[in-house]
Design a protein around this motif. Structure first.
Motif, PDB file in Angstrom:
ATOM      1  N   MET A   1     -55.803 -23.806  45.047  1.00 38.85           N
ATOM      2  CA  MET A   1     -56.873 -23.421  44.130  1.00 38.85           C
ATOM      3  C   MET A   1     -56.311 -23.190  42.735  1.00 38.85           C
ATOM      4  SD  MET A   1     -59.546 -20.297  44.348  1.00 38.85           S
ATOM      5  CE  MET A   1     -60.228 -21.067  45.785  1.00 38.85           C
ATOM      6  N   ILE A   2     -57.057 -23.619  41.741  1.00 34.07           N
ATOM      7  CA  ILE A   2     -56.603 -23.473  40.350  1.00 34.07           C
ATOM      8  C   ILE A   2     -57.544 -22.529  39.614  1.00 34.07           C
ATOM      9  CG2 ILE A   2     -56.237 -24.667  38.152  1.00 34.07           C
ATOM     10  CD1 ILE A   2     -55.540 -27.183  39.748  1.00 34.07           C
ATOM     11  N   PRO A  39     -47.972 -18.341  41.043  1.00 33.21           N
ATOM     12  CA  PRO A  39     -47.403 -19.241  40.041  1.00 33.21           C
ATOM     13  C   PRO A  39     -48.263 -19.230  38.773  1.00 33.21           C
ATOM     14  CG  PRO A  39     -47.815 -20.392  42.139  1.00 33.21           C
ATOM     15  CD  PRO A  39     -48.464 -19.056  42.236  1.00 33.21           C
ATOM     16  N   VAL A  40     -47.613 -19.276  37.622  1.00 34.34           N
ATOM     17  CA  VAL A  40     -48.323 -19.377  36.346  1.00 34.34           C
ATOM     18  C   VAL A  40     -47.872 -20.657  35.640  1.00 34.34           C
ATOM     19  CG1 VAL A  40     -48.856 -16.932  35.989  1.00 34.34           C
ATOM     20  CG2 VAL A  40     -46.635 -17.800  35.257  1.00 34.34           C
ATOM     21  N   VAL A  41     -48.855 -21.454  35.238  1.00 34.73           N
ATOM     22  CA  VAL A  41     -48.580 -22.755  34.606  1.00 34.73           C
ATOM     23  C   VAL A  41     -49.029 -22.667  33.162  1.00 34.73           C
ATOM     24  CG1 VAL A  41     -49.122 -25.222  34.634  1.00 34.73           C
ATOM     25  CG2 VAL A  41     -48.957 -23.954  36.796  1.00 34.73           C
ATOM     26  N   MET A  42     -48.166 -23.107  32.261  1.00 35.25           N
ATOM     27  CA  MET A  42     -48.507 -23.013  30.829  1.00 35.25           C
ATOM     28  C   MET A  42     -47.945 -24.193  30.064  1.00 35.25           C
ATOM     29  SD  MET A  42     -45.759 -20.039  30.185  1.00 35.25           S
ATOM     30  CE  MET A  42     -45.558 -19.841  31.945  1.00 35.25           C
ATOM     31  N   GLY A  43     -48.524 -24.428  28.899  1.00 37.62           N
ATOM     32  CA  GLY A  43     -48.021 -25.464  28.016  1.00 37.62           C
ATOM     33  C   GLY A  43     -46.718 -25.041  27.358  1.00 37.62           C
ATOM     34  N   HIS A  90     -50.119 -26.538  48.797  1.00 34.34           N
ATOM     35  CA  HIS A  90     -50.255 -25.081  48.975  1.00 34.34           C
ATOM     36  C   HIS A  90     -51.728 -24.698  48.835  1.00 34.34           C
ATOM     37  CE1 HIS A  90     -46.145 -25.832  47.504  1.00 34.34           C
ATOM     38  NE2 HIS A  90     -45.792 -24.847  48.304  1.00 34.34           N
ATOM     39  N   PRO A  91     -52.557 -25.105  49.801  1.00 39.44           N
ATOM     40  CA  PRO A  91     -54.010 -24.916  49.642  1.00 39.44           C
ATOM     41  C   PRO A  91     -54.440 -23.452  49.594  1.00 39.44           C
ATOM     42  CG  PRO A  91     -53.474 -25.767  51.834  1.00 39.44           C
ATOM     43  CD  PRO A  91     -52.216 -25.791  51.057  1.00 39.44           C
ATOM     44  N   ASP A  92     -53.625 -22.530  50.117  1.00 38.21           N
ATOM     45  CA  ASP A  92     -54.022 -21.117  50.117  1.00 38.21           C
ATOM     46  C   ASP A  92     -53.525 -20.358  48.884  1.00 38.21           C
ATOM     47  OD1 ASP A  92     -55.261 -21.512  52.546  1.00 38.21           O
ATOM     48  OD2 ASP A  92     -53.436 -21.047  53.681  1.00 38.21           O
ATOM     49  N   GLU A  93     -52.750 -21.022  48.047  1.00 40.34           N
ATOM     50  CA  GLU A  93     -52.178 -20.355  46.877  1.00 40.34           C
ATOM     51  C   GLU A  93     -53.136 -20.469  45.689  1.00 40.34           C
ATOM     52  OE1 GLU A  93     -50.567 -18.158  45.159  1.00 40.34           O
ATOM     53  OE2 GLU A  93     -48.547 -18.799  45.755  1.00 40.34           O
ATOM     54  N   VAL A  94     -53.245 -19.386  44.924  1.00 39.36           N
ATOM     55  CA  VAL A  94     -53.987 -19.455  43.662  1.00 39.36           C
ATOM     56  C   VAL A  94     -52.965 -19.679  42.550  1.00 39.36           C
ATOM     57  CG1 VAL A  94     -55.563 -18.296  42.083  1.00 39.36           C
ATOM     58  CG2 VAL A  94     -55.719 -17.859  44.542  1.00 39.36           C
ATOM     59  N   VAL A  95     -53.099 -20.798  41.870  1.00 38.04           N
ATOM     60  CA  VAL A  95     -52.228 -21.126  40.741  1.00 38.04           C
ATOM     61  C   VAL A  95     -52.992 -20.755  39.474  1.00 38.04           C
ATOM     62  CG1 VAL A  95     -51.030 -22.967  39.513  1.00 38.04           C
ATOM     63  CG2 VAL A  95     -51.216 -23.046  42.018  1.00 38.04           C
ATOM     64  N   ASP A 112     -61.080 -24.289  39.757  1.00 38.71           N
ATOM     65  CA  ASP A 112     -62.026 -23.739  40.726  1.00 38.71           C
ATOM     66  C   ASP A 112     -62.596 -22.408  40.260  1.00 38.71           C
ATOM     67  OD1 ASP A 112     -61.350 -25.659  43.009  1.00 38.71           O
ATOM     68  OD2 ASP A 112     -59.383 -24.851  42.486  1.00 38.71           O
ATOM     69  N   ARG A 113     -61.800 -21.655  39.483  1.00 37.66           N
ATOM     70  CA  ARG A 113     -62.227 -20.326  39.022  1.00 37.66           C
ATOM     71  C   ARG A 113     -61.861 -20.160  37.555  1.00 37.66           C
ATOM     72  NH1 ARG A 113     -59.483 -16.316  43.372  1.00 37.66           N
ATOM     73  NH2 ARG A 113     -60.361 -17.238  45.252  1.00 37.66           N
ATOM     74  N   LEU A 114     -62.637 -19.334  36.882  1.00 32.03           N
ATOM     75  CA  LEU A 114     -62.335 -18.964  35.492  1.00 32.03           C
ATOM     76  C   LEU A 114     -62.292 -17.440  35.397  1.00 32.03           C
ATOM     77  CD1 LEU A 114     -64.915 -21.245  33.580  1.00 32.03           C
ATOM     78  CD2 LEU A 114     -62.565 -21.827  34.235  1.00 32.03           C
TER      79      LEU A 114
END
Ligand SMILES: NC(=O)c1ccc[n+]([C@@H]2O[C@H](COP(=O)([O-])OP(=O)(O)OC[C@H]3O[C@@H](n4cnc5c(N)ncnc54)[C@H](OP(=O)(O)O)[C@@H]3O)[C@@H](O)[C@H]2O)c1
Length: 167
Positions: A1-2, A39-43, A90-95, A112-114
């Motif tokens: 999930m993102i 996990p945190v993804v950034m530019g 990793h379908p159960d992980e929130v990224v 999926d979420r904001l």
């Protein structure tokens, strides 16, 4: 999930000269509470504005450059394909995708979420949130607050999930 997480002013402003345009401690606390141990993804530009990687989170920097000097504990992804491969594996992980504007624009179709912090003021800066069609999103929680700054500013923590087709 993102999940996308950000703070914006009334005009959708999110950045000023590589930094946040404001200091809102309640927002920083919410950001920490939600993202810790995920996990945190950034530019690349957002990461450049940090003094150090965010602790207790796998920091992942998106950059199309193949040679990028990063601290050893920071991961480098060169494309969104690596993000989608990770979420599939990793379908159960929130990224949490934590910005900035370029990365939000690229990832928005996959989100999926904001988690939005809406700050009820106008600030000066140079980077704005991309347009979001909120008819595609269901507001699931809204928590208003007032900063302890002088002058005080009001804000709202707004959580959204993507509406299912046909609902
Ligand atoms: N208010 C908030 O919540 C918030 C949150 C985060 C950031 N910000 C602010 O936003 C500003 C930075 O935003 P920005 O839009 O200028 O930059 P950014 O999105 O942080 O970084 C842009 C860079 O990310 C890489 N990138 C972007 N899309 C990519 C893709 N699809 N695949 C691979 N790499 C990709 C590119 O790096 P290369 O050029 O190296 O290829 C690009 O130059 C700062 O002021 C920051 O403080 C605000």
């Amino acid at each position: 999930m993102i999940a996308l997480i950000w703070a914006q002013d009334q005009n959708g402003l999110i950045g000023a000269n590589g930094q946040l345009p404001w200091h809102l401690s309640a927002d920083l606390k919410r950001f920490k509470r939600l993202t810790l141990n995920h996990p945190v993804v950034m530019g690349r530009k957002t990461f450049a504005g940090f003094k150090r990687p965010l602790p207790h989170r796998q920091n992942i920097v998106l950059s199309r450059q193949t040679q990028l000097a990063l601290p050893t504990d920071v991961q480098h992804w060169t494309s969104l394909a690596e993000l989608t491969a990770y979420t599939t594996a990793h379908p159960d992980e929130v990224v949490f995708v934590i910005g900035g504007a370029q990365v939000f624009a690229a990832v928005l179709p996959y989100a999926d979420r904001l988690y939005r912090t809406q700050i009820n003021g106008t600030f000066t800066g140079d980077t704005w949130m991309p347009a979001i069609d909120y008819s595609e999103w269901q507001l699931t929680a809204q928590t208003p607050g007032v900063s302890d700054a002088d002058p005080a500013v009001t804000y709202s923590f707004d959580d959204f999930t993507r509406r299912k087709i046909g609902k």
